[in-house]
Structures are given as structure tokens and as C-alpha cells.
Design a protein around this motif. Structure first.
Motif, PDB file in Angstrom:
ATOM      1  N   SER A 139       0.819  -1.224   0.000  1.00  0.00           N
ATOM      2  CA  SER A 139       0.000   0.000   0.000  1.00  0.00           C
ATOM      3  C   SER A 139       0.848   1.268   0.000  1.00  0.00           C
ATOM      4  N   VAL A 140       2.142   1.127   0.256  1.00  0.00           N
ATOM      5  CA  VAL A 140       3.021   2.292   0.408  1.00  0.00           C
ATOM      6  C   VAL A 140       3.435   2.829  -0.957  1.00  0.00           C
ATOM      7  N   THR A 141       3.361   4.142  -1.108  1.00  0.00           N
ATOM      8  CA  THR A 141       3.822   4.807  -2.326  1.00  0.00           C
ATOM      9  C   THR A 141       5.077   5.623  -2.013  1.00  0.00           C
ATOM     10  N   SER A 142       5.714   6.112  -3.042  1.00  0.00           N
ATOM     11  CA  SER A 142       6.900   6.955  -2.827  1.00  0.00           C
ATOM     12  C   SER A 142       6.526   8.228  -2.072  1.00  0.00           C
ATOM     13  N   GLU A 143       5.295   8.723  -2.318  1.00  0.00           N
ATOM     14  CA  GLU A 143       4.824   9.915  -1.599  1.00  0.00           C
ATOM     15  C   GLU A 143       4.747   9.660  -0.105  1.00  0.00           C
ATOM     16  N   HIS A 144       4.329   8.437   0.269  1.00  0.00           N
ATOM     17  CA  HIS A 144       4.274   8.080   1.692  1.00  0.00           C
ATOM     18  C   HIS A 144       5.683   8.119   2.301  1.00  0.00           C
ATOM     19  N   LEU A 145       6.652   7.601   1.565  1.00  0.00           N
ATOM     20  CA  LEU A 145       8.023   7.587   2.082  1.00  0.00           C
ATOM     21  C   LEU A 145       8.538   9.006   2.298  1.00  0.00           C
ATOM     22  N   TYR A 146       8.303   9.882   1.320  1.00  0.00           N
ATOM     23  CA  TYR A 146       8.741  11.271   1.457  1.00  0.00           C
ATOM     24  C   TYR A 146       8.042  11.955   2.634  1.00  0.00           C
ATOM     25  N   GLU A 147       6.752  11.636   2.808  1.00  0.00           N
ATOM     26  CA  GLU A 147       5.998  12.215   3.932  1.00  0.00           C
ATOM     27  C   GLU A 147       6.590  11.762   5.262  1.00  0.00           C
TER      28      GLU A 147
ATOM     29  N   LEU B 117       6.884  -9.621  -3.778  1.00  0.00           N
ATOM     30  CA  LEU B 117       5.814  -9.310  -2.827  1.00  0.00           C
ATOM     31  C   LEU B 117       5.215  -7.927  -3.087  1.00  0.00           C
ATOM     32  N   ILE B 118       5.944  -7.090  -3.826  1.00  0.00           N
ATOM     33  CA  ILE B 118       5.409  -5.808  -4.280  1.00  0.00           C
ATOM     34  C   ILE B 118       5.778  -5.664  -5.758  1.00  0.00           C
ATOM     35  N   SER B 119       5.011  -4.870  -6.488  1.00  0.00           N
ATOM     36  CA  SER B 119       5.250  -4.758  -7.928  1.00  0.00           C
ATOM     37  C   SER B 119       6.293  -3.708  -8.271  1.00  0.00           C
ATOM     38  N   VAL B 120       6.458  -2.704  -7.395  1.00  0.00           N
ATOM     39  CA  VAL B 120       7.387  -1.601  -7.655  1.00  0.00           C
ATOM     40  C   VAL B 120       8.177  -1.295  -6.388  1.00  0.00           C
ATOM     41  N   ASP B 121       9.469  -1.064  -6.557  1.00  0.00           N
ATOM     42  CA  ASP B 121      10.301  -0.626  -5.429  1.00  0.00           C
ATOM     43  C   ASP B 121      10.151   0.883  -5.293  1.00  0.00           C
ATOM     44  N   VAL B 122       9.325   1.303  -4.340  1.00  0.00           N
ATOM     45  CA  VAL B 122       9.018   2.733  -4.193  1.00  0.00           C
ATOM     46  C   VAL B 122      10.158   3.517  -3.537  1.00  0.00           C
ATOM     47  N   SER B 123      11.194   2.811  -3.083  1.00  0.00           N
ATOM     48  CA  SER B 123      12.295   3.492  -2.389  1.00  0.00           C
ATOM     49  C   SER B 123      13.465   3.814  -3.302  1.00  0.00           C
ATOM     50  N   GLN B 124      13.407   3.366  -4.564  1.00  0.00           N
ATOM     51  CA  GLN B 124      14.602   3.441  -5.417  1.00  0.00           C
ATOM     52  C   GLN B 124      15.038   4.869  -5.740  1.00  0.00           C
ATOM     53  N   ASP B 125      14.128   5.829  -5.647  1.00  0.00           N
ATOM     54  CA  ASP B 125      14.501   7.208  -5.958  1.00  0.00           C
ATOM     55  C   ASP B 125      14.866   8.043  -4.731  1.00  0.00           C
ATOM     56  N   LEU B 126      14.852   7.408  -3.566  1.00  0.00           N
ATOM     57  CA  LEU B 126      15.221   8.153  -2.355  1.00  0.00           C
ATOM     58  C   LEU B 126      16.701   8.512  -2.398  1.00  0.00           C
ATOM     59  N   GLU B 127      17.004   9.766  -2.153  1.00  0.00           N
ATOM     60  CA  GLU B 127      18.392  10.214  -2.162  1.00  0.00           C
ATOM     61  C   GLU B 127      18.914  10.326  -0.736  1.00  0.00           C
ATOM     62  N   LEU B 128      20.141   9.902  -0.552  1.00  0.00           N
ATOM     63  CA  LEU B 128      20.754   9.977   0.779  1.00  0.00           C
ATOM     64  C   LEU B 128      21.172  11.409   1.072  1.00  0.00           C
TER      65      LEU B 128
END
Length: 303
Positions: free
Chosen positions: A54-62, A96-107
Motif C-alpha cells: 500500500s506504500v507509495t513513494s509519496e508516503h516515504l517522502y511524507e 511481494l510488491i510490484s514496484v520498489d518505491v524506495s529506489q529514488d530516495l536520495e541519501l
């Protein structure tokens, strides 16, 4: 700590098992990853995100923005991002998920933190204090000599076994982060202190118990990192050293003093067990600070 909802719990446990076995993460790294991922999972469940899918990249940024506002240091934020990357990368790999939503996270960029060290005079002061001629006193002297003489991490020290010491070769076999093995030479002072502990200290501490750990407390039980920290603090107070002394401070001092006396970075890297030479290079900044002070004090136009 179990996260509400079997989907999150199962995903977390599978990921952490994978990181521990396949990625060979150290115990400390495993604990850090668990704490960081559980914190994220609690936040996600509170947001009614029923599963990792259920997690999207927007959730990670939030989530990361919330952590940033909470005052999380860049280094801690970086650790969270690394843990999330591991988590979602593994779930994608397992289908287990279709897309890796974390791949664009920058350190985030983490500023260089210069380690605090003891001067050679301070170390000598610490090593010269009078300790009782008891099994604990003999053990404590050996511990400090080993921490400074071999540049050990506290976790490496408490994990040493009887077979780690190679007396004929005057070497110490050490397992560092990720259970990577290295061999460290021991100087005369460290060898003398260790042999004295093995002769007159350890037999009394182990008693009738069978234990192959090198450093023990009374009753034959292995010392913990907390115990090592506490005994160092007590010894520092006795030596009149006001600043808090901890095992990593002795490790930093070991490295800096070697560099100051002419050791090369590659040798230092091997002695410290650093996987990356860039990690070792932080000690060159300590040396540069010393050279800058020498220049300021002695050059005719340095002030």
C-alpha cells in the motif's frame, strides 16, 4: 516488537532474516535496521496502510519529512533511508510488491565528523593508574591495553575467545563488522597484560564454569559492552580524566597516534578492519588539524 497486522510483521521478519544471512549484517546493524523499520511500520499502520504494497513513494517522502521535522540528524535520516531501501528492494526481489518505491530516495549529505581523541599523555595517564591486584583489576588493565593496543571496537573485545590470542605469533584474531576476520599484531605491553590476566585473573573468574569467552565477569559469564563502558569510566575518573572515556575513543586514539607516528593509511585500514579506505581517511583530518596548529604556533607569519 511485533507490529500490528500479520502482513507487516511477516515482511519485516523476512527482510531482517535476509539481511542477517545473505547480506551478513553485523548484530548492531541488524538491531538498528529492526528499530528503524519497526518505527516506519508503526507510522504506516497508523496511516491505515494495511501492507507494504500500500506504500507509495509519496508516503516515504511524507514519513522522512516528518522525521526531519522531529529533529532527526542527517546521519540518522540516512540510516532510515538505507533501511527502507533494503526493505522495499527485498520485497520487490521476492515479488511481494510490484514496484520498489524506495529506489529514488536520495541519501542526505552528512557532514564530516572529526573524532575526539585522547593525547598520548592522557592515554599514558589512564594506563598508569594503580589497580587492585585482584582478578578484576588484572582483567581491567588487560582490557584497556587491548582496546588501545589493538584498536578494538567494544563489540569485538567482548566477542574475543580464548583461541583468539595467538601467543607464539603475538597476534590477535578479531571478527569485526559482518563477521569479517582480521589479524592484529599486539605490542609488548598488551601481551604482558593479557598473559597476566590469563595466568592469575581469568582462572578465578571462570571458577568451575566452562566458557570460552576471553574476558569474563565473576561467575564465569562473558562481559557485556555496557560493563566495559562502565569500567572505563571508573578508570578515567581515577586517572583524573574529566571527559567521558569510552572504547571507541581509545580506538580513535589508537588510529590517530599511529598516523601521527608515520603509519600509512592502507596499513591503518587493515588494522582497524575498515571495508572502505574512505572510512579510514577521516583520521587524516585529525592530523591536518594538528599540523595546522603546529603551523600557527611556529611559523613566523602563522598568527
Amino acid at each position: 516488537m511485533k507490529i500490528r497486522g500479520d502482513t507487516w510483521s511477516g515482511a519485516l521478519e523476512s527482510t531482517l532474516r535476509f539481511l542477517a544471512t545473505e547480506k551478513d549484517h553485523s548484530v548492531n546493524t541488524q538491531m538498528t535496521n529492526r528499530l528503524l523499520l519497526e518505527a516506519f511500520a508503526r507510522w504506516a499502520v497508523a496511516k491505515n496502510l494495511v501492507s507494504p504494497a500500500s506504500v507509495t513513494s509519496e508516503h516515504l517522502y511524507e514519513y522522512l519529512e516528518k522525521e526531519k521535522e522531529r529533529g532527526l540528524a542527517p546521519s540518522s535520516l540516512k540510516a532510515s533511508i538505507v533501511a527502507l531501501r533494503h526493505f522495499f528492494s527485498y520485497l520487490r526481489q521476492e515479488g511481494l510488491i510490484s514496484v520498489d518505491v524506495s529506489q529514488d530516495l536520495e541519501l542526505p549529505k552528512v557532514g564530516l565528523r572529526i573524532p575526539r581523541i585522547l593525547s598520548e599523555k592522557d592515554v599514558l595517564q589512564l594506563l598508569s593508574i594503580d589497580l587492585p591486584e585482584t582478578e578484576e583489576g588484572v582483567r581491567n588493565r588487560a582490557i584497556v591495553e587491548m582496546l588501545y593496543g589493538a584498536g578494538l571496537r567494544a563489540s569485538e573485545l567482548v566477542d574475543l575467545r580464548l583461541t583468539s590470542f595467538l601467543p607464539e605469533e603475538q597476534l590477535l584474531r578479531v571478527f569485526g563488522k559482518g563477521r569479517k576476520e582480521r589479524v592484529v599484531p599486539l605490542g609488548c605491553a598488551a601481551i604482558h597484560a593479557l598473559e597476566e590476566y590469563l595466568r592469575s585473573g581469568r582462572p578465578r573468574l571462570v571458577g568451575t564454569r566452562r566458557c570460552d569467552f576471553l574476558f569474563l565477569k565473576r561467575g564465569g559469564r562473558p562481559l557485556s559492552r555496557f560493563s566495559v563502558n562502565q569500567l572505563l569510566l571508573q578508570m578515567a575518573r581515577k586517572a583524573g580524566l574529566r571527559h567521558g572515556i569510552h572504547p571507541h575513543l581509545l580506538r580513535h586514539s589508537f588510529a590517530t597516534h599511529l598516523l601521527h607516528r608515520g603509519a600509512d593509511l592502507r596499513s591503518l585500514q587493515l588494522l582497524l578492519g575498515h571495508a572502505d579506505l574512505a572510512t579510514t581517511q577521516i583520521y587524516t583530518h585529525v592530523e591536518i588539524d594538528r599540523l595546522r596548529e603546529v603551523h600557527r604556533r611556529f611559523h613566523p607569519r602563522g598568527k
